[in-house]
Design an enzyme around this catalytic site. Sequence first.
Site, PDB file in Angstrom:
ATOM      1  N   ARG A  32      90.581  25.460  17.201  1.00  0.00           N
ATOM      2  CA  ARG A  32      90.058  24.267  17.882  1.00  0.00           C
ATOM      3  C   ARG A  32      88.932  24.597  18.853  1.00  0.00           C
ATOM      4  NH1 ARG A  32      95.127  20.083  18.953  1.00  0.00           N
ATOM      5  NH2 ARG A  32      95.799  19.997  16.771  1.00  0.00           N
ATOM      6  N   ASP A 141      94.407   6.765  27.587  1.00  0.00           N
ATOM      7  CA  ASP A 141      94.419   8.134  27.085  1.00  0.00           C
ATOM      8  C   ASP A 141      93.592   8.982  28.037  1.00  0.00           C
ATOM      9  OD1 ASP A 141      95.261   9.372  24.154  1.00  0.00           O
ATOM     10  OD2 ASP A 141      93.674  10.526  25.136  1.00  0.00           O
TER      11      ASP A 141
END
Length: 276
Positions: A32, A141
């Site tokens: 990632r 979020d």
Amino acid sequence: MTGPDYDHFCQLVRRRSGLVLTPEKAYLVSSRLAPVARAEGLGSVEALLTKLRTGAPEALLQRVVDVMATHESYFFRDAGPFEQLSVSVLPPLIAARQAQRSLRIWCAACSSGQEPYSVAMILTEMRHLIPGWKLDILATDMSAPILRKAEAGLYNDFEVNRGLSEERRARWFRREPDGWRVSPTLRQMVRFQPHNLLQGSAGLGVFDVVFCRNVLIYFDVDTKRQVLDQLRRALAPDGSLLLGSAETVLGVSDAVEPVPGLRGLYRPARGLARSA
């Protein structure tokens, strides 16, 4: 991948997001962070980790935390919680809110928006039971990029066909050159706002229903307990909390208690529910 740079990165992610990265997740970290390292003009992930430890701008710190979060989501995910919302949660709330004629629902850690839009579909399809009611869906979020995607309401073919019936797709989406756009009706029902669960729920208000699904599984026990306590504080005394199918509060917190026979559905524990 070991050493002080990696340890510092794991502490950074945990401090900012609550996500626990164990040594076994080194491959995930590497995969990632590799695109971030390339974008920063660095030769390796190791060089990026060194930069993060020795001095990096805030934007880069937030970006690496964002990419480590798992933003897996799809419409009506797992089906069960949304059936519970329609059948077991909303009817008694509607009966109890006849005087106020309003409902507030919080989708915490909403990812790319499929969950709050699914909730909006259900509420709109139940409009005949709540005509003229004020409906407030707050979706939050910690990731700014994922919130921008959610607010745009644009999904590709794979996303729009995942968990969504053809009937609902035809009713609530329109085809555009770049994908499928959520209808203005649904988009106007959902408010998107940045929020980190580690910051608590102060300032968000009180909610009749809170969704916080498939998030606690990434936290350690202390962080789970902290988040569950904050979610309970955000619930009305007769409110409902929906967690993921793999999540439980048993042995973690007594702030909420399971509703018998309804997996993943919780209510404020008696004696602990906040006063109205």
